[in-house]
Motif scaffolding. Structure first.
Motif, PDB file in Angstrom:
ATOM      1  N   LEU A 363       0.747  -1.271  -0.145  1.00 24.33           N
ATOM      2  CA  LEU A 363      -0.071  -0.027  -0.082  1.00 24.33           C
ATOM      3  C   LEU A 363       0.751   1.337  -0.031  1.00 24.33           C
ATOM      4  CD1 LEU A 363      -2.852  -1.171   2.417  1.00 24.33           C
ATOM      5  CD2 LEU A 363      -2.980  -0.923   0.078  1.00 24.33           C
ATOM      6  N   GLY A 364       1.954   1.163   0.904  1.00 20.77           N
ATOM      7  CA  GLY A 364       2.809   2.228   0.651  1.00 20.77           C
ATOM      8  C   GLY A 364       3.495   2.629  -0.608  1.00 20.77           C
ATOM      9  N   GLU A 418     -10.498   0.492   5.988  1.00 19.01           N
ATOM     10  CA  GLU A 418      -9.719   1.956   5.843  1.00 19.01           C
ATOM     11  C   GLU A 418      -8.660   1.526   4.767  1.00 19.01           C
ATOM     12  OE1 GLU A 418      -9.750   0.584   8.759  1.00 19.01           O
ATOM     13  OE2 GLU A 418     -11.118   1.917   9.855  1.00 19.01           O
ATOM     14  N   GLU A 419      -8.015   0.473   4.672  1.00 19.18           N
ATOM     15  CA  GLU A 419      -7.273   0.046   3.336  1.00 19.18           C
ATOM     16  C   GLU A 419      -7.853  -0.155   2.252  1.00 19.18           C
ATOM     17  OE1 GLU A 419      -3.930  -2.321   6.050  1.00 19.18           O
ATOM     18  OE2 GLU A 419      -5.473  -3.463   5.168  1.00 19.18           O
ATOM     19  N   ARG A 420      -9.082  -0.686   2.011  1.00 19.81           N
ATOM     20  CA  ARG A 420      -9.888  -0.456   0.959  1.00 19.81           C
ATOM     21  C   ARG A 420     -10.372   0.739   0.537  1.00 19.81           C
ATOM     22  NH1 ARG A 420     -14.048  -5.743   1.830  1.00 19.81           N
ATOM     23  NH2 ARG A 420     -12.310  -7.222   2.479  1.00 19.81           N
ATOM     24  N   LEU A 423      -7.374   2.308  -1.442  1.00 18.71           N
ATOM     25  CA  LEU A 423      -7.162   1.918  -2.608  1.00 18.71           C
ATOM     26  C   LEU A 423      -7.985   2.689  -3.388  1.00 18.71           C
ATOM     27  CD1 LEU A 423      -6.473  -1.866  -2.156  1.00 18.71           C
ATOM     28  CD2 LEU A 423      -4.953  -0.185  -2.676  1.00 18.71           C
ATOM     29  N   ARG A 424      -9.305   2.849  -2.821  1.00 17.69           N
ATOM     30  CA  ARG A 424     -10.390   3.294  -3.903  1.00 17.69           C
ATOM     31  C   ARG A 424      -9.995   4.794  -4.153  1.00 17.69           C
ATOM     32  NH1 ARG A 424     -13.885   0.227  -0.124  1.00 17.69           N
ATOM     33  NH2 ARG A 424     -14.683  -1.619  -1.348  1.00 17.69           N
ATOM     34  N   SER A 425      -9.246   5.435  -3.362  1.00 17.25           N
ATOM     35  CA  SER A 425      -8.841   6.998  -3.469  1.00 17.25           C
ATOM     36  C   SER A 425      -7.720   7.064  -4.428  1.00 17.25           C
ATOM     37  CB  SER A 425      -8.948   7.343  -2.240  1.00 17.25           C
ATOM     38  OG  SER A 425      -7.531   7.099  -1.603  1.00 17.25           O
ATOM     39  N   LEU A 426      -6.956   6.038  -4.478  1.00 16.26           N
ATOM     40  CA  LEU A 426      -5.864   6.017  -5.187  1.00 16.26           C
ATOM     41  C   LEU A 426      -5.956   6.081  -6.947  1.00 16.26           C
ATOM     42  CD1 LEU A 426      -3.262   4.228  -3.283  1.00 16.26           C
ATOM     43  CD2 LEU A 426      -3.372   6.566  -3.251  1.00 16.26           C
TER      44      LEU A 426
END
Length: 602
Positions: A363-364, A418-420, A423-426
């Protein structure tokens, strides 16, 4: 002499010829003789020969004579083999012990329990004691020289162990053997003929000095413990020193300095390469010889790899590094092992290496690379592969994203909400010359809405399931159009749209207007009661779009191509009148003239 004569004639002891009583008498006679001060103490001359003491100088040493047992006997008594010789200082020590008897009447002495020691046995018993006593320290060089000259006869495991523990070797730096920095155990020093040792320890006083630097002396010291090969323990010392050199910057002393950006020098790089390659050649041997070997190795920074941020070559712990096969998942945030440095699979756990890398790292990595354009990502990947001298599918632009998408698909159930959301925001999907959010991708798109809405690229068609979970739809709905307009306004802020962006926004508004027109017609028909589907109702998404329209909260471009809310715009249907207005007094903007009046009316 009398007792010796009686012993030789067989008159002193029965020697088993009698019965039990005679045996008891023999033991009693032996004890009596052992307690008598009849045994002449040895005094070794400087010429190395025994000096026969005469009656007149019995008091010259330890009163001249001593018993073998009893309160006045002191330590155990010995005889020295007649051919043995010793350096003067060691002879003085042996004389001072009073433990040695003149070599005469050997048969009688042996019967009374006196042992005859060879030179090697004398050294094994008294060498360390003489050094600890202090009398041997001043002339230890002579004693060691004597041992060296007779090593073929004297060599024993016990004597090797003692010599390895004695601090008798002058310690000096590599380039100044004449300057002594005290004395050290031979096991603490390195053979200056070994290249790795010379380059790692040259600035430290870790080499034999003075006469001990001579070739013959070095050969002898190697036999008694001088570090002349890379064992498991020596390997740990070498990589620990390498870590120190990298930290201190001493690698810049030779071969052109560092490679910039805080990286290591060429010499440090070469040493690190050599030591890492050696590790995986000798891993089995090192493991057997040193049980905690891998625990030490895991804590030391000695593996060369590129810093993902600066690109400089630095030293790392194995736990800091990612496997070469995981390069696509983390290269922007985590240093990656060179293929030639990859450990065997059974060592990954003890070294602290995770493969594949944890989801937090991936993710980073995505957050880092999505700040750049595809062109910049391609260039960084190219530079990385050039530095690694390797090119494979995982190191290509599309290959990297395929591996990342495959990882996310497999790990999606393990991701937190939060991690999902992250990803949706990237903007993590490459589309042409830019990156797009999954929510702006569609399986089918009737119009060309580039650069804001796209069809899923064919190269990533196998990941449509992942994209759907991240917000991709089959085709855009009014809600998608509205969300895209809102995101464009938020991202552009007060920046004017360029030609392509304006064209796409106008097309999106046109599609949204068509959808609103259809919905309005449907609602009108329902109100008149003539609907073919009386129960047809707008869904929740459409209601949100209608509410935005009614509240005049649909983002539209103004005459300067800046995105503003529809409630802040008016249609300029009279340019001559507009020219007469003081625009600074108006809280409103004119909508872009490229929007048709009919579309504005919707």
């Amino acid at each position: 002499r009398m007792f010796a004569w009686g012993f030789q004639q067989g008159h002193l002891f029965s020697e088993g010829r009698g019965g039990v009583e005679d045996a008891k008498a023999d033991r009693s006679h032996v004890h009596q003789l052992q307690t008598m001060p009849l045994f002449e103490v040895l005094c070794l001359e400087s010429r190395g020969r025994e000096r026969e003491q005469k009656r007149g100088d019995l008091l010259a040493l330890d009163n001249g004579y001593r018993p073998l047992t009893g309160a006045d006997a002191g330590e155990e008594s010995f005889m020295i083999e007649s051919k043995a010789s010793f350096p003067p200082s060691f002879r003085d020590y042996l004389n001072a012990t009073g433990s040695f008897l003149v070599y005469k009447f050997p048969d009688l002495y042996r019967h009374l329990g006196v042992r005859v020691l060879t030179k090697r046995q004398v050294l094994e018993r008294f060498l360390t004691r003489s050094f600890d006593d202090g009398s041997g320290k001043s002339s230890i060089d002579a004693m060691v020289m004597d041992i060296k000259q007779n090593w073929s006869e004297l060599r024993s495991e016990d004597l090797e162990g003692q010599l390895a523990e004695l601090q008798f070797v002058p310690r000096a730096t590599l380039n100044d053997p004449a300057t002594c920095f005290g004395r050290a155990r031979v096991s603490e020093l390195f053979d200056p003929r070994i290249v790795v040792f010379k380059r790692l320890f040259r600035e430290r006083a870790d080499f034999p000095g003075r006469g001990y630097r001579e070739e013959k002396w070095l050969d002898f010291l190697c036999k008694i413990g001088l570090k002349h090969e890379i064992t498991a323990q020596v390997y740990v010392e070498c990589i620990r020193r390498l870590e120190e050199l990298a930290a201190e910057g001493e690698g810049r002393i030779h071969h052109g300095g560092s490679d910039g950006g805080g990286g290591i020098g060429e010499e440090i790089r070469e040493l690190a390469e050599r030591l890492v390659v050696l590790l995986w050649k000798q891993e089995g041997t090192f493991s057997r010889r040193m049980p905690d070997f891998w625990a030490h190795v895991a804590r030391i920074r000695f593996v060369p790899a590129r810093d993902p941020r600066s690109g400089a070559l630095k030293l790392w712990r194995y736990a800091d590094l990612a496997m070469d096969r995981d390069l696509s998942l983390c290269w922007s945030v985590k240093p990656v092992l060179f293929a030639r440095h990859i450990p065997s699979l059974r060592r990954l756990k003890v070294l602290g290496i995770s493969s594949p890398v944890p989801k937090e790292v991936v993710l980073g990595h995505l957050q880092a690379i999505t700040r750049n354009s595809p062109r910049e990502i391609r260039q960084r990947l190219h530079d990385l592969q050039q530095a690694r001298q390797k090119r494979d599918e995982g190191g290509t632009f599309h290959g990297m994203f395929k591996q990342v998408f495959g990882y996310l698909l497999n790990k999606f159930d393990e991701l937190s909400s939060e991690e999902r959301a992250l990803l949706r925001s990237l903007p993590l999907v490459p589309v042409g010359s830019r990156l797009a959010k999954a929510s702006r991708l569609f399986i089918r798109l009737e119009s060309d809405l580039f650069p804001f809405m796209f069809e899923v690229p064919r190269v990533y068609g196998g990941f449509d399931r992942l994209f759907r979970m991240l917000g991709t739809s089959h085709s855009p709905t009014p809600s998608h159009y509205l969300s895209t307009l809102e995101e464009v306004k938020s991202e552009a802020k007060d920046r004017p749209l360029n030609v392509n962006e304006l064209k796409s926004i106008l097309e999106i508004l046109k599609e949204l207007g068509n959808q609103l027109d259809k919905v309005s017609s449907t609602l009108s028909t329902e109100q008149k009661g003539v609907s073919d589907e009386p129960e047809a109702k707008t869904d929740g998404e459409m209601k949100r779009v209608l509410q935005a329209r009614d509240r005049r909260l649909i983002p539209v471009p103004d005459e300067a191509n800046v995105m503003v809310m529809s409630g802040q715009c008016v249609v300029n249907d009279s340019p001559s009148l507009a020219a007469r207005l003081d625009r600074s007094l108006l809280p409103l903007s004119f909508v872009s003239p490229k929007l048709s009046p009919e579309l504005c009316a919707l």
